[in-house]
Design a protein around this motif. Sequence first.
Motif, PDB file in Angstrom:
ATOM      1  N   PHE A 227      89.878  60.746   9.769  1.00  0.00           N
ATOM      2  CA  PHE A 227      89.597  60.771  11.201  1.00  0.00           C
ATOM      3  C   PHE A 227      90.508  59.806  11.946  1.00  0.00           C
ATOM      4  O   PHE A 227      90.873  58.746  11.424  1.00  0.00           O
ATOM      5  CB  PHE A 227      88.142  60.373  11.466  1.00  0.00           C
ATOM      6  N   SER A 228      90.834  60.161  13.191  1.00  0.00           N
ATOM      7  CA  SER A 228      91.577  59.243  14.039  1.00  0.00           C
ATOM      8  C   SER A 228      90.693  58.055  14.408  1.00  0.00           C
ATOM      9  O   SER A 228      89.464  58.103  14.260  1.00  0.00           O
ATOM     10  CB  SER A 228      92.063  59.957  15.306  1.00  0.00           C
ATOM     11  N   CYS A 229      91.322  56.999  14.900  1.00  0.00           N
ATOM     12  CA  CYS A 229      90.584  55.772  15.213  1.00  0.00           C
ATOM     13  C   CYS A 229      89.528  55.989  16.289  1.00  0.00           C
ATOM     14  O   CYS A 229      88.497  55.295  16.303  1.00  0.00           O
ATOM     15  CB  CYS A 229      91.552  54.681  15.658  1.00  0.00           C
ATOM     16  N   ASP A 230      89.772  56.942  17.203  1.00  0.00           N
ATOM     17  CA  ASP A 230      88.804  57.213  18.266  1.00  0.00           C
ATOM     18  C   ASP A 230      87.882  58.388  17.936  1.00  0.00           C
ATOM     19  O   ASP A 230      87.123  58.852  18.796  1.00  0.00           O
ATOM     20  CB  ASP A 230      89.523  57.470  19.595  1.00  0.00           C
ATOM     21  N   SER A 231      87.949  58.884  16.714  1.00  0.00           N
ATOM     22  CA  SER A 231      87.051  59.937  16.199  1.00  0.00           C
ATOM     23  C   SER A 231      87.235  61.292  16.866  1.00  0.00           C
ATOM     24  O   SER A 231      86.417  62.194  16.661  1.00  0.00           O
ATOM     25  CB  SER A 231      85.578  59.519  16.346  1.00  0.00           C
TER      26      SER A 231
ATOM     27  N   LEU B 292      89.105  67.684  17.557  1.00  0.00           N
ATOM     28  CA  LEU B 292      87.678  67.954  17.356  1.00  0.00           C
ATOM     29  C   LEU B 292      86.952  68.202  18.672  1.00  0.00           C
ATOM     30  O   LEU B 292      85.874  68.805  18.673  1.00  0.00           O
ATOM     31  CB  LEU B 292      87.028  66.791  16.608  1.00  0.00           C
ATOM     32  N   THR B 293      87.536  67.753  19.780  1.00  0.00           N
ATOM     33  CA  THR B 293      86.872  67.945  21.076  1.00  0.00           C
ATOM     34  C   THR B 293      87.031  69.374  21.591  1.00  0.00           C
ATOM     35  O   THR B 293      86.378  69.755  22.557  1.00  0.00           O
ATOM     36  CB  THR B 293      87.442  66.971  22.120  1.00  0.00           C
ATOM     37  N   LYS B 294      87.902  70.154  20.928  1.00  0.00           N
ATOM     38  CA  LYS B 294      88.174  71.512  21.404  1.00  0.00           C
ATOM     39  C   LYS B 294      87.745  72.590  20.411  1.00  0.00           C
ATOM     40  O   LYS B 294      88.190  73.736  20.510  1.00  0.00           O
ATOM     41  CB  LYS B 294      89.662  71.659  21.731  1.00  0.00           C
ATOM     42  N   LEU B 295      86.893  72.220  19.459  1.00  0.00           N
ATOM     43  CA  LEU B 295      86.453  73.203  18.464  1.00  0.00           C
ATOM     44  C   LEU B 295      85.277  74.048  18.938  1.00  0.00           C
ATOM     45  O   LEU B 295      84.891  75.008  18.280  1.00  0.00           O
ATOM     46  CB  LEU B 295      86.067  72.486  17.159  1.00  0.00           C
ATOM     47  N   GLY B 296      84.712  73.687  20.085  1.00  0.00           N
ATOM     48  CA  GLY B 296      83.618  74.481  20.636  1.00  0.00           C
ATOM     49  C   GLY B 296      82.269  74.121  20.050  1.00  0.00           C
ATOM     50  O   GLY B 296      82.075  73.073  19.430  1.00  0.00           O
ATOM     51  N   LYS B 297      81.339  75.022  20.199  1.00  0.00           N
ATOM     52  CA  LYS B 297      79.984  74.820  19.711  1.00  0.00           C
ATOM     53  C   LYS B 297      79.961  74.856  18.184  1.00  0.00           C
ATOM     54  O   LYS B 297      80.567  75.728  17.564  1.00  0.00           O
ATOM     55  CB  LYS B 297      79.068  75.913  20.266  1.00  0.00           C
ATOM     56  N   PRO B 298      79.258  73.911  17.556  1.00  0.00           N
ATOM     57  CA  PRO B 298      79.197  73.899  16.088  1.00  0.00           C
ATOM     58  C   PRO B 298      78.699  75.222  15.523  1.00  0.00           C
ATOM     59  O   PRO B 298      77.691  75.769  15.972  1.00  0.00           O
ATOM     60  CB  PRO B 298      78.220  72.759  15.787  1.00  0.00           C
ATOM     61  N   ASP B 299      79.439  75.729  14.526  1.00  0.00           N
ATOM     62  CA  ASP B 299      79.059  76.967  13.853  1.00  0.00           C
ATOM     63  C   ASP B 299      79.671  76.949  12.455  1.00  0.00           C
ATOM     64  O   ASP B 299      80.862  77.235  12.288  1.00  0.00           O
ATOM     65  CB  ASP B 299      79.561  78.191  14.623  1.00  0.00           C
ATOM     66  N   PRO B 300      78.895  76.584  11.427  1.00  0.00           N
ATOM     67  CA  PRO B 300      79.444  76.462  10.075  1.00  0.00           C
ATOM     68  C   PRO B 300      79.967  77.769   9.498  1.00  0.00           C
ATOM     69  O   PRO B 300      80.780  77.771   8.576  1.00  0.00           O
ATOM     70  CB  PRO B 300      78.259  75.936   9.264  1.00  0.00           C
ATOM     71  N   LYS B 301      79.530  78.919  10.047  1.00  0.00           N
ATOM     72  CA  LYS B 301      79.964  80.208   9.528  1.00  0.00           C
ATOM     73  C   LYS B 301      81.259  80.686  10.170  1.00  0.00           C
ATOM     74  O   LYS B 301      81.888  81.627   9.691  1.00  0.00           O
ATOM     75  CB  LYS B 301      78.866  81.249   9.745  1.00  0.00           C
ATOM     76  N   LYS B 302      81.668  80.016  11.252  1.00  0.00           N
ATOM     77  CA  LYS B 302      82.888  80.402  11.943  1.00  0.00           C
ATOM     78  C   LYS B 302      84.062  79.617  11.386  1.00  0.00           C
ATOM     79  O   LYS B 302      84.020  78.394  11.314  1.00  0.00           O
ATOM     80  CB  LYS B 302      82.751  80.132  13.447  1.00  0.00           C
ATOM     81  N   ASN B 303      85.114  80.307  10.979  1.00  0.00           N
ATOM     82  CA  ASN B 303      86.312  79.653  10.471  1.00  0.00           C
ATOM     83  C   ASN B 303      87.222  79.258  11.637  1.00  0.00           C
ATOM     84  O   ASN B 303      87.668  80.111  12.401  1.00  0.00           O
ATOM     85  CB  ASN B 303      87.075  80.578   9.523  1.00  0.00           C
ATOM     86  N   ILE B 304      87.471  77.967  11.761  1.00  0.00           N
ATOM     87  CA  ILE B 304      88.336  77.459  12.832  1.00  0.00           C
ATOM     88  C   ILE B 304      89.784  77.515  12.360  1.00  0.00           C
ATOM     89  O   ILE B 304      90.177  76.801  11.444  1.00  0.00           O
ATOM     90  CB  ILE B 304      87.957  76.013  13.208  1.00  0.00           C
ATOM     91  N   THR B 305      90.575  78.366  12.970  1.00  0.00           N
ATOM     92  CA  THR B 305      91.968  78.545  12.539  1.00  0.00           C
ATOM     93  C   THR B 305      92.966  77.872  13.467  1.00  0.00           C
ATOM     94  O   THR B 305      94.145  77.770  13.132  1.00  0.00           O
ATOM     95  CB  THR B 305      92.302  80.043  12.454  1.00  0.00           C
ATOM     96  N   GLU B 306      92.513  77.431  14.649  1.00  0.00           N
ATOM     97  CA  GLU B 306      93.423  76.820  15.606  1.00  0.00           C
ATOM     98  C   GLU B 306      93.638  75.349  15.263  1.00  0.00           C
ATOM     99  O   GLU B 306      92.686  74.597  15.099  1.00  0.00           O
ATOM    100  CB  GLU B 306      92.870  76.951  17.027  1.00  0.00           C
ATOM    101  N   THR B 307      94.905  74.952  15.162  1.00  0.00           N
ATOM    102  CA  THR B 307      95.241  73.552  14.918  1.00  0.00           C
ATOM    103  C   THR B 307      96.032  73.013  16.099  1.00  0.00           C
ATOM    104  O   THR B 307      96.778  73.741  16.751  1.00  0.00           O
ATOM    105  CB  THR B 307      96.088  73.391  13.647  1.00  0.00           C
ATOM    106  N   MET B 308      95.849  71.726  16.340  1.00  0.00           N
ATOM    107  CA  MET B 308      96.620  71.074  17.397  1.00  0.00           C
ATOM    108  C   MET B 308      98.081  70.958  16.986  1.00  0.00           C
ATOM    109  O   MET B 308      98.992  71.187  17.781  1.00  0.00           O
ATOM    110  CB  MET B 308      96.023  69.693  17.664  1.00  0.00           C
ATOM    111  N   LEU B 309      98.307  70.617  15.700  1.00  0.00           N
ATOM    112  CA  LEU B 309      99.647  70.499  15.151  1.00  0.00           C
ATOM    113  C   LEU B 309      99.641  70.953  13.700  1.00  0.00           C
ATOM    114  O   LEU B 309      98.620  70.821  13.001  1.00  0.00           O
ATOM    115  CB  LEU B 309     100.140  69.052  15.205  1.00  0.00           C
ATOM    116  N   CYS B 310     100.787  71.444  13.244  1.00  0.00           N
ATOM    117  CA  CYS B 310     100.957  71.816  11.841  1.00  0.00           C
ATOM    118  C   CYS B 310     102.384  71.420  11.459  1.00  0.00           C
ATOM    119  O   CYS B 310     103.348  72.087  11.860  1.00  0.00           O
ATOM    120  CB  CYS B 310     100.733  73.307  11.657  1.00  0.00           C
ATOM    121  N   LEU B 311     102.510  70.317  10.705  1.00  0.00           N
ATOM    122  CA  LEU B 311     103.817  69.711  10.477  1.00  0.00           C
ATOM    123  C   LEU B 311     104.259  69.852   9.022  1.00  0.00           C
ATOM    124  O   LEU B 311     103.679  69.225   8.121  1.00  0.00           O
ATOM    125  CB  LEU B 311     103.761  68.225  10.850  1.00  0.00           C
ATOM    126  N   PRO B 312     105.294  70.651   8.740  1.00  0.00           N
ATOM    127  CA  PRO B 312     105.854  70.721   7.378  1.00  0.00           C
ATOM    128  C   PRO B 312     106.459  69.376   7.000  1.00  0.00           C
ATOM    129  O   PRO B 312     107.060  68.701   7.832  1.00  0.00           O
ATOM    130  CB  PRO B 312     106.929  71.807   7.492  1.00  0.00           C
TER     131      PRO B 312
END
Length: 358
Positions: A125-129, A146-166
Amino acid sequence: MAELESQHQQSSGQRQIPIVCPGHTRPLAEVQFCAVIDDEKENKNRILLVSACHDKLPMMRDGSTGDWIGTFEGHKGAVWSCHVDPMANLAATASGDFSVRVWDAITGDCLFTLPHKHIVKTCDFSCDSTRLATGGHEGLLRIYDLTKLGKPDPKKNITETMLCLPQTAATDNKKIHISKCIWFDNSTVLAAASDGKIRFWDVSDNLPNPSNRLLKTISIDSGKEIRDMELTYVRNTKSSNEIGTPVITVAADSFVYFYALNETSKPDDTTTPLLLKKHRMPIHFRDEGGASLHPSGKIFIAGGSDLWIRVFDFETGKELECNKGHHGPIRCVRYAPGGDTYATGSEDGTIRLWKTFA
């Protein structure tokens, strides 16, 4: 063998009897402490201890007594990493089932499932959570807001990432994986990899040139896979920083390295962190193990290819203690936030809590 064991036990002048924490049934993969404010009026902290294990069941315990608090149930593969956010409201787990899960750390409920395309070895986790970093065999450092993942739903797969760095350029055919990731501050993540390098990434969302996020790289001299990496703020009188001097501890091959993040190796070099110490260990970290620096910066612990957890002098590398209790190789180690105790996790499926004497 009995004579050798006796000599090791006597190196500290006393034999420790640790607190044994049963509950897991497979080898441990990671242990992490977290200090949370328990009583603001009396300025008291409660210490939590979370553990990742190959039995698919990460757990939370009281970090002082070892008493079991709860289990996060849901993964279908070995769990390689488990972290609690700085406020102890959230937990995150990285697994061999190609997913990371975010949990309510109080109720144990799964809030989000973050699918990956390969085994996930680390999360933090980041320092500010507000954000979560993940990495593993994909060789990609993923950052989730984490502030943009929407309403909690354990059955929903979250595929959107803020960044993806090779971790390597597109033209580089060498496949590497990330073994550990750590947030240094709210805009910088350190990613340790199997090629023996630690990459510093700027993950802020307001960069003038978003394509140039790699800030600097540390390359350990052996070039071997980095097994463990820890950030410690060392308490000393030289630092103007109230929380101490930032030092990263790195375990790789048969060595433990210590780097000062606020100092550089040469006056004209503004990017390469200063290598404070490098100590050869009587064990190796090729398959398991790790190291942890005491908050005082005077001693450190290391465990790996044998059954003993050792305490060493930071300046000289001299062995001060050698404690036996586990019945399998040491796979993970960490000091508690105050440094009064430390935890070890083993291939024998147990966690042990030890007192700091040195």
